[in-house]
Design an enzyme around this catalytic site. Structure first.
Site, PDB file in Angstrom:
ATOM      1  CD  GLU A 163      -9.907 -11.055 -46.869  1.00  0.00           C
ATOM      2  OE1 GLU A 163      -9.116 -11.211 -45.907  1.00  0.00           O
ATOM      3  OE2 GLU A 163     -10.648 -10.071 -46.993  1.00  0.00           O
TER       4      GLU A 163
ATOM      5  N   GLY B 170      -8.341 -13.978 -43.928  1.00  0.00           N
ATOM      6  CA  GLY B 170      -7.238 -13.611 -44.815  1.00  0.00           C
ATOM      7  C   GLY B 170      -6.726 -14.784 -45.628  1.00  0.00           C
TER       8      GLY B 170
ATOM      9  CD  GLU C 271     -12.606 -12.009 -42.415  1.00  0.00           C
ATOM     10  OE1 GLU C 271     -13.645 -12.646 -42.712  1.00  0.00           O
ATOM     11  OE2 GLU C 271     -11.583 -12.001 -43.128  1.00  0.00           O
TER      12      GLU C 271
HETATM   13  C1  HXC Z   1      -4.102 -17.035 -34.508  1.00  0.00           C
HETATM   14  C2  HXC Z   1      -4.851 -19.173 -34.742  1.00  0.00           C
HETATM   15  C3  HXC Z   1      -5.742 -18.781 -35.758  1.00  0.00           C
HETATM   16  C4  HXC Z   1      -5.737 -17.402 -36.147  1.00  0.00           C
HETATM   17  C5  HXC Z   1      -5.985 -20.873 -35.449  1.00  0.00           C
HETATM   18  N1  HXC Z   1      -5.049 -20.482 -34.585  1.00  0.00           N
HETATM   19  N2  HXC Z   1      -6.425 -19.856 -36.170  1.00  0.00           N
HETATM   20  N3  HXC Z   1      -4.048 -18.306 -34.125  1.00  0.00           N
HETATM   21  N4  HXC Z   1      -4.908 -16.583 -35.482  1.00  0.00           N
HETATM   22  N5  HXC Z   1      -6.497 -16.932 -37.133  1.00  0.00           N
HETATM   23  C6  HXC Z   1      -4.312 -21.288 -33.595  1.00  0.00           C
HETATM   24  C7  HXC Z   1      -5.176 -21.640 -32.400  1.00  0.00           C
HETATM   25  O1  HXC Z   1      -5.202 -20.581 -31.472  1.00  0.00           O
HETATM   26  C8  HXC Z   1      -4.459 -22.861 -31.889  1.00  0.00           C
HETATM   27  O2  HXC Z   1      -3.307 -22.490 -31.181  1.00  0.00           O
HETATM   28  C9  HXC Z   1      -3.980 -23.533 -33.158  1.00  0.00           C
HETATM   29  O3  HXC Z   1      -3.979 -22.532 -34.172  1.00  0.00           O
HETATM   30  C10 HXC Z   1      -4.912 -24.652 -33.603  1.00  0.00           C
HETATM   31  O4  HXC Z   1      -6.211 -24.133 -33.696  1.00  0.00           O
HETATM   32  P1  HXC Z   1      -7.486 -24.823 -33.001  1.00  0.00           P
HETATM   33  O5  HXC Z   1      -8.535 -23.784 -32.876  1.00  0.00           O
HETATM   34  O6  HXC Z   1      -7.067 -25.548 -31.779  1.00  0.00           O
HETATM   35  O7  HXC Z   1      -7.863 -25.895 -34.139  1.00  0.00           O
HETATM   36  P2  HXC Z   1      -9.307 -26.438 -34.506  1.00  0.00           P
HETATM   37  O8  HXC Z   1     -10.099 -26.759 -33.270  1.00  0.00           O
HETATM   38  O9  HXC Z   1      -9.074 -27.513 -35.492  1.00  0.00           O
HETATM   39  O10 HXC Z   1     -10.072 -25.223 -35.213  1.00  0.00           O
HETATM   40  C11 HXC Z   1      -9.575 -24.738 -36.414  1.00  0.00           C
HETATM   41  C12 HXC Z   1     -10.293 -23.393 -36.781  1.00  0.00           C
HETATM   42  C13 HXC Z   1     -10.133 -22.413 -35.589  1.00  0.00           C
HETATM   43  C14 HXC Z   1     -11.743 -23.644 -37.086  1.00  0.00           C
HETATM   44  C15 HXC Z   1      -9.585 -22.871 -38.039  1.00  0.00           C
HETATM   45  O11 HXC Z   1      -8.760 -22.367 -35.194  1.00  0.00           O
HETATM   46  C16 HXC Z   1     -10.573 -21.031 -35.916  1.00  0.00           C
HETATM   47  O12 HXC Z   1     -11.773 -20.732 -35.948  1.00  0.00           O
HETATM   48  N6  HXC Z   1      -9.619 -20.115 -36.136  1.00  0.00           N
HETATM   49  C17 HXC Z   1      -9.888 -18.730 -36.375  1.00  0.00           C
HETATM   50  C18 HXC Z   1     -10.378 -18.523 -37.781  1.00  0.00           C
HETATM   51  C19 HXC Z   1     -10.687 -17.065 -38.039  1.00  0.00           C
HETATM   52  O13 HXC Z   1     -11.520 -16.447 -37.350  1.00  0.00           O
HETATM   53  N7  HXC Z   1     -10.074 -16.479 -39.058  1.00  0.00           N
HETATM   54  C20 HXC Z   1     -10.267 -15.103 -39.427  1.00  0.00           C
HETATM   55  C21 HXC Z   1      -9.283 -14.212 -38.733  1.00  0.00           C
HETATM   56  S1  HXC Z   1      -9.572 -12.508 -39.082  1.00  0.00           S
HETATM   57  P3  HXC Z   1      -3.219 -22.632 -29.579  1.00  0.00           P
HETATM   58  O14 HXC Z   1      -1.804 -22.227 -29.289  1.00  0.00           O
HETATM   59  O15 HXC Z   1      -4.233 -21.679 -29.043  1.00  0.00           O
HETATM   60  O16 HXC Z   1      -3.527 -24.059 -29.300  1.00  0.00           O
HETATM   61  C22 HXC Z   1      -8.901 -12.275 -40.590  1.00  0.00           C
HETATM   62  C23 HXC Z   1      -8.922 -10.873 -41.098  1.00  0.00           C
HETATM   63  C24 HXC Z   1      -8.216 -10.747 -42.410  1.00  0.00           C
HETATM   64  O17 HXC Z   1      -8.419 -13.156 -41.205  1.00  0.00           O
HETATM   65  C25 HXC Z   1      -7.814  -9.345 -42.653  1.00  0.00           C
HETATM   66  C26 HXC Z   1      -6.980  -9.114 -43.874  1.00  0.00           C
HETATM   67  C27 HXC Z   1      -5.854 -10.022 -44.112  1.00  0.00           C
END
Ligand code: HXC
Length: 259
Positions: free
Chosen positions: A113, A110, A133
């Protein structure tokens, strides 16, 4: 302006800067943040003293996507009935004033997006774009399959959406996803300078230019050309056209009207 919990809103001359502000979650997007963003954008669009808007995040993340913890247990019925996370997204693209996304760090899911819904993207050299995703068992839900494909073409969009890989700033610039890449330390200044340049031009011409360019994403070439021609001709009814052209002929800087 109302107080916000998930964003910061500043006004710098005629530019509004909205900073996504959930640093502990890398600016992961939830309904509350999107409601606030939508409210702030609508207010800025309606405020005559604002001419351009910047949406930005932190140095580490523009936004790491929708909040996975908030949606992990969501069921279809609730997602559908509440129009989960996407209920406000049309507000972003409906803003009539130019909106610049200033992206540093992660712009994933997102977050990517959201940047794509803005009019142009300026990136820091540490920016990473992606639609991961697929790794979560879903697909992009707020324009990734549509806007990313229009922005970078089918082959690259399929590559990113099907593999979930990230694209760095250099590849994003090569692919036409971003308009420019600058060192991280220069991102805020570059976006502000760009917004100030836009804000210094005639309000009608910047808004009509945005409208005409965005029509390319929706309309046929002939409809887009027709709109452009009408908008171009209509600008001859404005004081800004008289001033802009007179200033050129008189070899001075134009002073456009403040609404
Ligand atoms: C909730 C998130 C998050 C997310 C990161 N965090 N991304 N929490 N939702 N999308 C939180 C982690 O849980 C963590 O909190 C803190 O942020 C730091 O993240 P880390 O993973 O420890 O950091 P790092 O190792 O530097 O990795 C960064 C990253 C990774 C590569 C961005 O966090 C990651 O892969 N995040 C998810 C990305 C993702 O899949 N996005 C798409 C989501 S689906 P804690 O408290 O656990 O330490 C989507 C659908 C859209 O977006 C639909 C329409 C809008």
């Amino acid at each position: 302006m109302t107080p916000y919990n998930n964003i910061l809103l500043e006004t710098i001359d005629a530019v509004a800067r909205i900073t996504l502000n959930r640093p502990a979650q890398l600016n992961a997007l939830n309904d509350e943040l999107m409601d606030e963003l939508s409210y702030a954008l609508t207010a800025c669009d309606a405020n005559p003293s604002i001419a351009a808007i910047i949406i930005t995040g932190s140095d580490k993340a523009f936004a790491a996507g929708a909040d996975i913890k908030a949606m992990a247990n969501l069921d279809f019925e609730t997602a559908y009935l509440n129009n989960f996370i996407t209920r406000n997204w049309d507000t972003i693209s409906n803003v009539r004033k130019p909106v610049i996304a200033a992206v540093a760090g992660f712009a994933l899911g997102g977050g990517c997006e959201l940047a794509l819904a803005c009019d142009t993207i300026v990136a820091a050299d540490n920016a990473q774009f992606g639609q991961p995703e697929i790794k979560l068992g879903v697909i992009p839900g707020a324009g990734g399959t549509q806007r990313l494909t229009r922005a970078i073409g089918k082959a690259k969009a399929m590559d990113m959406i099907l593999t979930g890989r990230m694209m760095d700033a250099a590849e994003a610039e090569r692919s036409g996803l971003v308009s420019r890449v600058v060192p991280l330390a220069e991102l805020a200044g570059t976006a502000l300078k760009m917004a100030n340049i836009i804000a210094g031009y005639g309000r009608l011409s910047t808004m009509m230019a945005k409208e005409a360019v965005n029509l390319t994403q929706e309309a046929s070439l002939s409809s887009g050309l027709q709109f452009e021609r009408r908008a171009f001709h209509s600008l001859f009814a404005t004081a800004d056209q008289k001033e802009g052209m007179a200033a050129f002929i008189e070899k001075r800087k134009a002073t456009f009207k403040k609404p």
